[in-house]
Design a protein around this motif. Structure first.
Motif, PDB file in Angstrom:
ATOM      1  N   ALA A   1      55.006 -17.544   7.703  1.00  0.00           N
ATOM      2  CA  ALA A   1      54.376 -17.885   8.985  1.00  0.00           C
ATOM      3  C   ALA A   1      53.412 -16.791   9.426  1.00  0.00           C
ATOM      4  CB  ALA A   1      55.445 -18.116  10.049  1.00  0.00           C
ATOM      5  N   VAL A   2      53.833 -15.547   9.271  1.00  0.00           N
ATOM      6  CA  VAL A   2      52.961 -14.417   9.612  1.00  0.00           C
ATOM      7  C   VAL A   2      51.739 -14.398   8.696  1.00  0.00           C
ATOM      8  CG1 VAL A   2      52.768 -11.904   9.718  1.00  0.00           C
ATOM      9  CG2 VAL A   2      54.831 -13.031  10.572  1.00  0.00           C
ATOM     10  N   ALA A   3      51.953 -14.715   7.416  1.00  0.00           N
ATOM     11  CA  ALA A   3      50.836 -14.747   6.459  1.00  0.00           C
ATOM     12  C   ALA A   3      49.799 -15.789   6.875  1.00  0.00           C
ATOM     13  CB  ALA A   3      51.350 -15.043   5.055  1.00  0.00           C
ATOM     14  N   LEU A   4      50.261 -16.946   7.357  1.00  0.00           N
ATOM     15  CA  LEU A   4      49.334 -17.988   7.819  1.00  0.00           C
ATOM     16  C   LEU A   4      48.548 -17.508   9.029  1.00  0.00           C
ATOM     17  CD1 LEU A   4      51.542 -21.209   7.479  1.00  0.00           C
ATOM     18  CD2 LEU A   4      49.475 -20.675   6.175  1.00  0.00           C
ATOM     19  N   VAL A   5      49.234 -16.907   9.989  1.00  0.00           N
ATOM     20  CA  VAL A   5      48.561 -16.433  11.204  1.00  0.00           C
ATOM     21  C   VAL A   5      47.565 -15.331  10.874  1.00  0.00           C
ATOM     22  CG1 VAL A   5      48.872 -15.296  13.434  1.00  0.00           C
ATOM     23  CG2 VAL A   5      50.469 -17.085  12.715  1.00  0.00           C
ATOM     24  N   SER A   6      48.000 -14.362  10.063  1.00  0.00           N
ATOM     25  CA  SER A   6      47.108 -13.243   9.730  1.00  0.00           C
ATOM     26  C   SER A   6      45.931 -13.706   8.875  1.00  0.00           C
ATOM     27  CB  SER A   6      47.892 -12.140   9.009  1.00  0.00           C
ATOM     28  OG  SER A   6      48.445 -12.594   7.791  1.00  0.00           O
ATOM     29  N   SER A   7      46.177 -14.721   8.033  1.00  0.00           N
ATOM     30  CA  SER A   7      45.090 -15.302   7.242  1.00  0.00           C
ATOM     31  C   SER A   7      44.038 -15.926   8.148  1.00  0.00           C
ATOM     32  CB  SER A   7      45.654 -16.361   6.287  1.00  0.00           C
ATOM     33  OG  SER A   7      44.627 -17.123   5.705  1.00  0.00           O
ATOM     34  N   GLY A   8      44.484 -16.698   9.133  1.00  0.00           N
ATOM     35  CA  GLY A   8      43.562 -17.329  10.066  1.00  0.00           C
ATOM     36  C   GLY A   8      42.804 -16.324  10.908  1.00  0.00           C
ATOM     37  N   LEU A   9      43.517 -15.351  11.474  1.00  0.00           N
ATOM     38  CA  LEU A   9      42.861 -14.332  12.291  1.00  0.00           C
ATOM     39  C   LEU A   9      41.901 -13.491  11.456  1.00  0.00           C
ATOM     40  CD1 LEU A   9      45.865 -13.101  14.493  1.00  0.00           C
ATOM     41  CD2 LEU A   9      43.915 -14.487  15.230  1.00  0.00           C
ATOM     42  N   GLY A  10      42.309 -13.163  10.223  1.00  0.00           N
ATOM     43  CA  GLY A  10      41.456 -12.382   9.338  1.00  0.00           C
ATOM     44  C   GLY A  10      40.177 -13.116   8.992  1.00  0.00           C
ATOM     45  N   THR A  11      40.284 -14.426   8.763  1.00  0.00           N
ATOM     46  CA  THR A  11      39.101 -15.228   8.453  1.00  0.00           C
ATOM     47  C   THR A  11      38.153 -15.287   9.637  1.00  0.00           C
ATOM     48  OG1 THR A  11      40.324 -16.582   6.851  1.00  0.00           O
ATOM     49  CG2 THR A  11      38.287 -17.508   7.741  1.00  0.00           C
ATOM     50  N   LEU A  12      38.690 -15.461  10.844  1.00  0.00           N
ATOM     51  CA  LEU A  12      37.852 -15.481  12.037  1.00  0.00           C
ATOM     52  C   LEU A  12      37.142 -14.139  12.234  1.00  0.00           C
ATOM     53  CD1 LEU A  12      40.157 -17.403  14.567  1.00  0.00           C
ATOM     54  CD2 LEU A  12      38.162 -18.288  13.337  1.00  0.00           C
ATOM     55  N   ALA A  13      37.866 -13.043  11.991  1.00  0.00           N
ATOM     56  CA  ALA A  13      37.256 -11.715  12.097  1.00  0.00           C
ATOM     57  C   ALA A  13      36.147 -11.550  11.062  1.00  0.00           C
ATOM     58  CB  ALA A  13      38.321 -10.633  11.913  1.00  0.00           C
ATOM     59  N   TYR A  14      36.391 -12.059   9.863  1.00  0.00           N
ATOM     60  CA  TYR A  14      35.401 -11.986   8.786  1.00  0.00           C
ATOM     61  C   TYR A  14      34.131 -12.746   9.173  1.00  0.00           C
ATOM     62  CZ  TYR A  14      33.453 -12.591   4.071  1.00  0.00           C
ATOM     63  OH  TYR A  14      32.635 -12.599   2.970  1.00  0.00           O
TER      64      TYR A  14
ATOM     65  N   VAL B   1      33.397 -25.159   9.791  1.00  0.00           N
ATOM     66  CA  VAL B   1      34.492 -25.799   9.050  1.00  0.00           C
ATOM     67  C   VAL B   1      35.503 -24.746   8.600  1.00  0.00           C
ATOM     68  CG1 VAL B   1      35.069 -27.036   6.921  1.00  0.00           C
ATOM     69  CG2 VAL B   1      33.113 -27.769   8.306  1.00  0.00           C
ATOM     70  N   ILE B   2      35.010 -23.612   8.090  1.00  0.00           N
ATOM     71  CA  ILE B   2      35.901 -22.522   7.678  1.00  0.00           C
ATOM     72  C   ILE B   2      36.670 -21.991   8.881  1.00  0.00           C
ATOM     73  CG2 ILE B   2      36.002 -20.206   6.687  1.00  0.00           C
ATOM     74  CD1 ILE B   2      35.224 -22.269   4.640  1.00  0.00           C
ATOM     75  N   GLY B   3      35.963 -21.813   9.984  1.00  0.00           N
ATOM     76  CA  GLY B   3      36.625 -21.349  11.208  1.00  0.00           C
ATOM     77  C   GLY B   3      37.675 -22.327  11.697  1.00  0.00           C
ATOM     78  N   GLY B   4      37.395 -23.622  11.568  1.00  0.00           N
ATOM     79  CA  GLY B   4      38.381 -24.633  11.941  1.00  0.00           C
ATOM     80  C   GLY B   4      39.642 -24.536  11.105  1.00  0.00           C
ATOM     81  N   ALA B   5      39.482 -24.294   9.801  1.00  0.00           N
ATOM     82  CA  ALA B   5      40.642 -24.124   8.924  1.00  0.00           C
ATOM     83  C   ALA B   5      41.461 -22.911   9.355  1.00  0.00           C
ATOM     84  CB  ALA B   5      40.179 -23.962   7.481  1.00  0.00           C
ATOM     85  N   ALA B   6      40.773 -21.835   9.777  1.00  0.00           N
ATOM     86  CA  ALA B   6      41.462 -20.636  10.235  1.00  0.00           C
ATOM     87  C   ALA B   6      42.292 -20.917  11.489  1.00  0.00           C
ATOM     88  CB  ALA B   6      40.443 -19.525  10.508  1.00  0.00           C
ATOM     89  N   VAL B   7      41.721 -21.698  12.403  1.00  0.00           N
ATOM     90  CA  VAL B   7      42.447 -22.057  13.625  1.00  0.00           C
ATOM     91  C   VAL B   7      43.683 -22.900  13.288  1.00  0.00           C
ATOM     92  CG1 VAL B   7      42.320 -23.372  15.779  1.00  0.00           C
ATOM     93  CG2 VAL B   7      40.405 -21.898  15.093  1.00  0.00           C
ATOM     94  N   PHE B   8      43.536 -23.840  12.364  1.00  0.00           N
ATOM     95  CA  PHE B   8      44.675 -24.661  11.943  1.00  0.00           C
ATOM     96  C   PHE B   8      45.764 -23.795  11.296  1.00  0.00           C
ATOM     97  CE2 PHE B   8      41.805 -28.502  11.908  1.00  0.00           C
ATOM     98  CZ  PHE B   8      42.529 -29.208  12.851  1.00  0.00           C
ATOM     99  N   ALA B   9      45.369 -22.796  10.513  1.00  0.00           N
ATOM    100  CA  ALA B   9      46.347 -21.912   9.872  1.00  0.00           C
ATOM    101  C   ALA B   9      47.159 -21.158  10.919  1.00  0.00           C
ATOM    102  CB  ALA B   9      45.635 -20.933   8.940  1.00  0.00           C
ATOM    103  N   ILE B  10      46.468 -20.656  11.945  1.00  0.00           N
ATOM    104  CA  ILE B  10      47.170 -19.960  13.033  1.00  0.00           C
ATOM    105  C   ILE B  10      48.141 -20.912  13.727  1.00  0.00           C
ATOM    106  CG2 ILE B  10      46.870 -18.805  15.258  1.00  0.00           C
ATOM    107  CD1 ILE B  10      44.070 -17.936  14.217  1.00  0.00           C
ATOM    108  N   PHE B  11      47.684 -22.126  13.991  1.00  0.00           N
ATOM    109  CA  PHE B  11      48.516 -23.133  14.652  1.00  0.00           C
ATOM    110  C   PHE B  11      49.765 -23.443  13.824  1.00  0.00           C
ATOM    111  CE2 PHE B  11      49.522 -27.711  15.198  1.00  0.00           C
ATOM    112  CZ  PHE B  11      49.927 -27.678  16.524  1.00  0.00           C
ATOM    113  N   PHE B  12      49.598 -23.640  12.503  1.00  0.00           N
ATOM    114  CA  PHE B  12      50.723 -23.943  11.629  1.00  0.00           C
ATOM    115  C   PHE B  12      51.727 -22.793  11.609  1.00  0.00           C
ATOM    116  CE2 PHE B  12      48.740 -27.708  10.286  1.00  0.00           C
ATOM    117  CZ  PHE B  12      49.594 -28.401   9.438  1.00  0.00           C
TER     118      PHE B  12
END
Length: 439
Positions: free
Chosen positions: A44-57, A311-322
């Motif tokens: 779960a943390v990996a999903l959240v950090s993946s999403g936040l990291g992508t948004l930062a990128y 679209v990439i940013g949307g995937a990041a938001v979904f990852a954080i949500f999941f």
């Protein structure tokens, strides 16, 4: 999917935007949760950090590069080693410093250019090190596939589940087309999980007891733990950053080819590297594994011709949500180790094969004594588990030692091949694309 091209700056219609973003979520999901499951960190943390990291990128690269960042496989063994020394908290310290390396390199590239990094990490060094990463994990994959985790003894039932998962993943990789051909890991995990549940190897009690909305178990320095510095962990994890730096450049070249834009020049490799490093630093502050750009999502971009960063940013938001859906997090933790072992047999082998592919694609002459020596020493030192004891409590071991020795040998041995500039590499890849279009 339609072959209509959606450019980087375009924002699709909302319904289309959601579907395309979920497609990217599926593409990264299997690999992103596999790393924490193998290392003992929280999916779960990996999903959240993946999403936040992508948004930062996306912010750092000014919304110019359509890349998704997920858990890095290169750090699996270093994370396991770091956890054995300092627990998950120690692994986060190592991850933080690995992210800092990206930032430092980005600043140097901004000032001096990228050519020095290409010379420091040529294919003859990076290729064998990537092979070490995959082959060094072979024992982990086989143990998960063959053994009952409760008794740590051989189990024919568990091995059959692993083989079913492996065969299904191979079938998906070879015979499935379109989007389904890009997510064989996810297909293998879902199919293997279903087979394991039919065999009675899945306990659903954790899913029933979990809340629908539940905060992940974050590891936050100075909040949930007091960080402590360890040179041993630094020496284990930081050298691997130099390998992933080279992988990052490769991913940027592939994306540049697909999108027909030179991302190395604009927005610049220094920005993409800094964004990658920032994503890893963010992950280290939450308790997730280091992040890296994902080939699976680059494949989705190439297939769909949808380059939109929205679209990439949307995937990041979904990852954080999941990551905050407790039922999903609990379901992930119920995946039997045999299923993960079956997928890992193929995945770790592919990692090793990609190292070999790097040598072939760059036409590295292994018949040349210099190259043969460098590759041979890296492979044996890395896979053999050689160590150098710096002090009684500090040692440089395995993959990290192999990386350092490989870089050293490349610098001192005579007869280095000429290394192409980033402009030449982009020109070559653009020429290859034109040849493919003509064909």
């Amino acid at each position: 999917m339609s072959q209509e091209t959606i450019q980087i700056e375009e924002r699709p219609r909302l319904d289309k935007w959601i579907v395309l973003s979920i497609q990217h979520l599926f593409a990264m999901f299997g690999a992103t949760i596999l790393v924490p499951l193998l290392t003992g960190l929280s999916p779960a943390v990996a999903l959240v950090s993946s999403g936040l990291g992508t948004l930062a990128y996306i912010v750092v690269t000014k919304g110019k590069i359509p890349a998704y960042l997920g858990s890095s496989f290169a750090f699996i063994m270093p994370i396991i080693a770091a956890i054995s020394i300092g627990g998950p908290e120690g692994a986060m310290i190592g991850s933080f410093f690995a992210g800092l390396v990206y930032g430092i390199v980005a600043i140097i590239i901004r000032a001096t250019g990228v050519q020095w990094l290409i010379r420091l990490l040529p294919p003859i060094v990076v290729g064998p090190v990537i092979m070490v990463i995959g082959l060094g994990l072979a024992g982990v994959a086989i143990d998960m596939a063959m053994n009952d985790p409760a008794t740590e003894a051989y189990s024919g039932l568990h091995f059959s589940v692993a083989m079913f998962t492996l065969v299904l993943t191979i079938i998906a990789s070879i015979f499935f087309r379109g989007f389904f051909g890009l997510v064989p890991i996810l297909i293998g995990i879902v199919g293997g999980y279903s087979f394991a549940a039919f065999q009675g190897l899945v306990d659903f009690s954790a899913v029933r007891e979990a809340n629908w909305i539940q905060a992940p178990e974050f590891l936050v320095p100075f909040v949930t733990y007091s960080p402590s510095f360890s040179w041993e962990i630094i020496f284990i994890m930081v050298p691997i950053a130099f390998v992933t730096l080279s992988e990052h450049i490769g991913d940027q070249m592939v994306l540049s080819k697909v999108a027909e834009r030179n991302f190395i020049k604009k927005p610049g490799l220094h920005r993409s590297l800094f964004g990658d490093g920032l994503a890893t630093v963010i992950s280290s502050f939450l308790g997730g594994p280091p992040n890296t750009t994902y080939g699976e999502n680059i494949g989705v971009v190439a297939l769909t011709r949808v380059f939109s960063v929205f679209v990439i940013g949307g995937a990041a938001v979904f990852a954080i949500f999941f990551g905050f859906i407790g039922k999903v997090s609990a379901l992930i933790t119920t995946i039997p180790t045999a299923v993960m072992g079956g997928v890992s047999i193929l995945l770790f082998g592919i990692i090793a094969s990609n190292g070999l592919r790097m040598l072939i694609d760059n036409q590295v002459d292994i018949g040349k004594k210099r190259n043969l020596i460098i590759a041979s020493v890296i492979l044996v030192v890395g896979i053999g588990g050689a160590i150098i004891e710096v002090t009684d409590t500090i040692e440089i071991a395995g993959m990290a030692l192999a990386t350092i020795i490989g870089i050293f040998l490349n610098l001192i041995l005579p007869g280095r091949d000429r290394v192409k500039s980033s402009d030449e590499m982009f020109h070559d890849m653009s020429s290859d694309k034109k040849d493919e279009d003509v064909a």
